[in-house]
Write an enzyme that holds these catalytic residues in place. Structure first.
Site, PDB file in Angstrom:
ATOM      1  N   ASN A 289     -55.810 -27.749  41.314  1.00 34.87           N
ATOM      2  CA  ASN A 289     -55.485 -29.153  41.602  1.00 34.87           C
ATOM      3  C   ASN A 289     -54.125 -29.194  42.289  1.00 34.87           C
ATOM      4  OD1 ASN A 289     -55.527 -31.988  41.581  1.00 34.87           O
ATOM      5  ND2 ASN A 289     -54.500 -32.063  39.589  1.00 34.87           N
ATOM      6  N   CYS A 316     -56.296 -34.047  46.846  1.00 38.93           N
ATOM      7  CA  CYS A 316     -55.904 -35.378  47.305  1.00 38.93           C
ATOM      8  C   CYS A 316     -55.724 -35.396  48.817  1.00 38.93           C
ATOM      9  CB  CYS A 316     -54.620 -35.841  46.599  1.00 38.93           C
ATOM     10  SG  CYS A 316     -53.194 -34.768  46.887  1.00 38.93           S
TER      11      CYS A 316
END
Length: 357
Positions: A289, A316
């Site tokens: 992540n 993201c």
């Protein structure tokens, strides 16, 4: 949904077109942010909490955001007492052009319980005694106050915070209740700003991990342990790796309080940790992540050559995700799910399940 179309365009070029695309998760368009990073401008008697007006070339004018619809009403309710506290404690807002004043930011995080953590980012420690003196008043005006701290950032740079954090309350962590776990959040720990979508993200990753049934799992860039803790299972060894020592301490505290076994958290760089591992110490599954820059060529190269069976990549930034996937051709996307973590912007989260072919 334009975000999904753009994501598919990027990932189709690196094998995403062969994957199963799950229904995007979309939360409320307003009132979703659990954290407010407010620049403080104006004066001691009339402070302004919000952002700097970039149309003003002096960089001195503040725009009031205390009624911004991105914040839930319960979080907006904290801004009035905090502005009054600036006046009461005599905190002089930092003036960018003259480089004078003390108070740069007020950072407020709200837990699902309604409790809040407040951080004052100061130029020096000079106002700390006044903040301590009036903290009792703020507790009365802001009953949900659980954690308060001062961060010292002396440099005249576009840097949100410095290294020194002074906790002013008995409690040092805010408990973010997510999926039956109280994730302990320390002042300098990162947590997703959209709690509802974060829950959906953790649930999705945990479901894929359970389907893969790894005996050993690494969670790289683990933050406060959101993925690692939700992936805990009897007989499963889970290692979380994060550069922030505060985040590692938070994750370990959550694991202890929840009675989760087989958990270990390490303060280290994700790439360095992986490259330093022994060839026979490779886990069955790796969760990554990373920040917007992605995992980079070194870690992608290690994953490609490692023999790791499964990877779950939460991103993201689909641009760097696509770049990283191109560097791992043996790990093919089998499932993709976009999540609208940032409504009213062009940003989003996308989580991808990869399996070695």
């Amino acid at each position: 949904m334009d975000k999904v179309a753009r994501c598919r365009e990027l990932l189709d070029a690196v094998g995403g077109g062969e994957a199963v695309w799950l229904e995007p998760f979309v939360g409320p368009e307003s009132g979703f942010r659990n954290k407010a990073k407010m620049v403080v401008t104006g004066s001691v008697d009339a402070p302004v909490l919000g952002i700097l007006d970039h149309r003003d070339h002096s960089g001195a004018t503040g725009v009031d955001l205390t009624d911004c619809g991105l914040y839930p009403v319960s979080l907006q309710a904290a801004f009035g007492p905090l502005a009054a506290f600036v006046t009461r404690a005599g905190l002089v807002p930092y003036d960018v052009p003259t480089r004078r004043g003390e108070l740069k930011y007020v950072i407020v995080t709200q837990a699902p319980s309604g409790e809040v953590m407040v951080r004052w980012v100061l130029r020096s420690q000079e106002p700390v005694a006044r903040i301590r003196k009036h903290l009792g008043w703020l507790r009365g005006a802001l009953p949900g106050l659980a954690v308060a701290s001062v961060n010292v950032q002396p440099e005249h740079k576009a840097i949100l915070e410095g290294d020194l954090e002074i906790v002013l309350t008995e409690r040092e962590t805010l408990e973010m209740r997510v999926g039956g776990l109280d994730l302990h959040l320390r002042p300098q720990s990162f947590f997703q700003t959209n709690t509802l979508v974060a829950q959906a993200l953790y649930d999705q990753v945990a479901a894929w991990v359970d389907e893969a049934a790894p005996a050993r799992l690494w969670d790289l860039y683990c933050g406060v342990g959101g993925f690692a803790l939700h992936c805990a299972a009897p007989g499963r060894e889970v290692v979380g790796v994060e550069t922030s020592r505060e985040a590692v301490a938070s994750a370990a505290l959550t694991a202890r309080d929840a009675g989760l076994e087989g958990m270990r958290f390490v303060a280290d760089d994700a790439t360095s940790f992986a490259l330093a591992s022994a060839p026979d110490d490779v886990p069955d599954l790796v969760v990554v992540n990373p920040p917007r820059r992605g995992i980079g060529s070194e870690l992608a190269g290690w994953l490609e050559a490692s023999g790791v069976r499964d990877v779950v990549y939460s991103s993201c930034n689909a641009v760097t995700l696509a770049r990283d996937l191109a560097a791992m051709p043996s790990l093919r996307p089998t499932h993709v799910r976009p999540l609208d973590m940032f409504p009213q912007t062009h940003h989003y989260e996308v989580v991808t399940r990869l399996t070695r072919r």
